[in-house]
Design a protein around this motif. Structure first.
Motif, mmCIF file in Angstrom:
data_model
loop_
_atom_site.group_PDB
_atom_site.id
_atom_site.type_symbol
_atom_site.label_atom_id
_atom_site.label_comp_id
_atom_site.label_asym_id
_atom_site.label_seq_id
_atom_site.Cartn_x
_atom_site.Cartn_y
_atom_site.Cartn_z
ATOM 1 N N SER A 41 -2.800 -0.232 12.542
ATOM 2 C CA SER A 41 -2.714 -0.840 11.456
ATOM 3 C C SER A 41 -2.031 -2.194 11.680
ATOM 4 N N ILE A 42 -2.157 -3.198 10.563
ATOM 5 C CA ILE A 42 -1.747 -4.720 10.716
ATOM 6 C C ILE A 42 -1.339 -5.018 9.290
ATOM 7 N N GLY A 43 -0.285 -6.004 9.071
ATOM 8 C CA GLY A 43 0.098 -6.371 7.781
ATOM 9 C C GLY A 43 1.312 -7.165 7.531
ATOM 10 N N ALA A 44 1.771 -7.438 6.310
ATOM 11 C CA ALA A 44 2.796 -8.013 6.024
ATOM 12 C C ALA A 44 4.277 -7.073 6.202
ATOM 13 N N GLY A 45 5.295 -7.429 6.509
ATOM 14 C CA GLY A 45 6.400 -6.720 6.503
ATOM 15 C C GLY A 45 6.505 -5.764 7.639
ATOM 16 N N ARG A 46 7.488 -4.608 7.554
ATOM 17 C CA ARG A 46 7.614 -3.629 8.320
ATOM 18 C C ARG A 46 6.601 -2.555 8.653
ATOM 19 N N ALA A 47 6.538 -1.851 9.688
ATOM 20 C CA ALA A 47 5.473 -1.000 9.635
ATOM 21 C C ALA A 47 5.549 0.191 9.025
ATOM 22 N N PRO A 48 4.480 1.084 8.638
ATOM 23 C CA PRO A 48 4.686 2.147 7.713
ATOM 24 C C PRO A 48 5.804 3.038 8.514
ATOM 25 N N GLU A 49 6.653 3.587 7.260
ATOM 26 C CA GLU A 49 7.632 4.600 7.805
ATOM 27 C C GLU A 49 6.872 6.044 8.295
ATOM 28 N N GLY A 50 7.517 6.836 9.089
ATOM 29 C CA GLY A 50 7.304 8.207 9.380
ATOM 30 C C GLY A 50 6.234 8.209 10.388
ATOM 31 N N LEU A 51 6.011 7.140 11.287
ATOM 32 C CA LEU A 51 4.827 7.252 12.427
ATOM 33 C C LEU A 51 5.337 8.354 13.380
#
Length: 462
Positions: A41-51
């Motif tokens: 994944s790549i995108g704005a802000g912080r990485a998704p939670e719960g990885l």
């Protein structure tokens, strides 16, 4: 059937990101998540939670993340003949250096490949290529040495297995003992493809069919090389339209210019890319666009040899795929690709289009996605997108050389060569704080110096 192991993840956050995707998506502060060897994944802000299975987290504050740079033209063996014939045009330079190059052997080529690869990798190159075409009789397994060096360095790699069969006795430039027979060159090329080419999505080694240039190969080798490449399902590469002398040579020998000559032999197509393409008229560019033939633009080498300025803006407007190339380091002693981003932009602005020739983002695209197109790997590398291979670079832009430039892409293209804090290939880190993690740089320096001196002694005694 045993369940597959859960992927190991690397999470990078707080970085400026230039994806170089089809929309030129950028994030002032974003995240990149790697799962094994793929971008997840790549995108704005912080990485998704719960990885889960996060094995490493990187705070990339003060950095720009881009796709790894992709080199589309080089001659690794020239690393041990740098700094020679510094005031020559192409033909005179070739005449001066061929007698030395014709005496290379396997240890020399291995050391030169290590030097060439090390210099590029330290500067953000994650995919390299080498057009190797000098195979002196009895010189050893040169292709194997080059491929082994790339494998050990951890760099994704294409060997363009070159060949020459037109020597001095046939009106060519190379010495007679430095060329192969037509049949021998084709057979050796096919063997190299069969032994080393990997066509898989995440291949680390690929092989292309690459007769050297119109003035060092026969028409038969060029035509049969094209047929061989298509029969084996691999790409094809050669030099084309580099100098006005080459244009004159082709007209005198073949009765047509280089582009028409290549097309007459089957050596144009979406599976072909050419180095240089400096002297191209509108008809030539239209032929490349029509056939989707790619171009490796080598601005520093073209300037070093006073070859001219390639019409890159016109090529891009016509839809020609264009990537960047270091070229051999006997004509570009720096051996770096990240400096070619800046040089491509500046040199093209000296041409007809002036300040509108290229901008910073176009230059970055040439060095990343454009290179992936030229090598036939745009589905796998060249941009930062979910599902693509994890080849990327963290450029440090908060230091003295770049901190006062507000736009990160402008900083790495217009500014000084940006330090590489980290470079990843296939999800594996190969550079840390500008130093190779996969090779001993001091040992490479010693070995290349020793082999350069040995080659000089052999050439002098001959």
């Amino acid at each position: 059937m045993a369940p597959s192991a859960a992927p190991q993840r690397i999470v990078i956050e707080n970085a400026a990101i230039a994806t170089v995707d089809s929309q030129d998506s950028e994030y002032a502060s974003g995240h990149l998540v790697v799962a094994d060897n793929r971008i997840e994944s790549i995108g704005a802000g912080r990485a998704p939670e719960g990885l889960e299975n996060v094995v490493r987290r990187i705070d990339a504050t003060g950095h720009l993340i881009t796709p790894g740079l992709i080199n589309t033209h080089h001659h690794f063996y020239q690393w041990i003949t740098r700094g020679l014939a510094t005031d020559h045009n192409l033909f005179n330079w070739l005449v001066a250096l061929y007698p030395t190059w014709a005496r290379i052997d396997e240890p020399m080529v291995r050391a030169a490949a290590q030097g060439s690869l090390a210099m590029m990798a330290r500067g953000g190159v994650t995919t390299a290529m080498d057009h190797h075409y000098v195979y002196p009789q009895g010189s050893g397994d040169l292709s194997g040495a080059i491929i082994g060096a790339a494998r050990d360095m951890g760099v994704r790699f294409t060997l363009a297995r070159g060949s020459m069969d037109r020597s001095e006795k046939d009106g060519g430039l190379p010495p007679d003992f430095a060329v192969e027979t037509t049949e021998g060159a084709l057979a050796a090329t096919e063997e190299t493809v069969n032994q080393h080419h990997d066509s898989s999505f995440d291949a680390m080694t690929q092989v292309a069919v690459a007769p050297c240039s119109p003035f060092s190969i026969s028409t038969e080798l060029l035509r049969e090389g094209a047929a061989l490449g298509r029969r084996l399902g691999v790409r094809m590469h050669t030099h084309g339209s580099e100098t006005v002398e080459e244009e004159k040579f082709c007209h005198e020998l073949f009765g047509m210019g280089p582009t028409d000559y290549f097309e007459s032999t089957g050596f144009l197509g979406e599976d072909v890319w050419m180095a240089h393409c400096v002297h191209m008229n509108d008809s030539d560019i239209a032929a490349f666009a029509r056939t989707k033939t790619g171009v490796a633009h080598c601005p520093s080498s073209n300037a070093r040899l006073a070859a001219g300025i390639a019409r890159v803006p016109d090529m891009l407007k016509a839809g020609v795929p264009v990537g960047l190339g270091v070229d051999g380091t006997a004509s570009n002693e720096s051996g770096e690709l990240h400096t070619e981003l800046r040089n491509a932009l500046l040199i093209n602005r000296l041409g007809a289009h002036k300040e509108a020739a290229l901008n910073a983002r176009q230059a970055l695209r040439l060095g990343t996605h454009g290179g992936a197109q030229v090598l036939g790997r745009a589905d796998q590398i060249g941009s930062l997108e979910a599902g693509k291979l994890a080849d990327f670079v963290l450029w440090k832009i908060d230091g003295i050389g770049h901190a006062s430039i507000a736009d990160p892409v402008t900083a790495i293209v217009f500014g000084a060569a940006a330090p590489v804090t980290a470079s990843f290939v296939n999800g594996r880190q190969i550079v840390e704080a500008g130093r190779l993690l996969t090779a001993d740089e001091e040992a490479i320096a010693r070995d290349t110096r020793a082999e350069a001196q040995r080659l000089a002694r052999i050439a002098a005694s001959a």
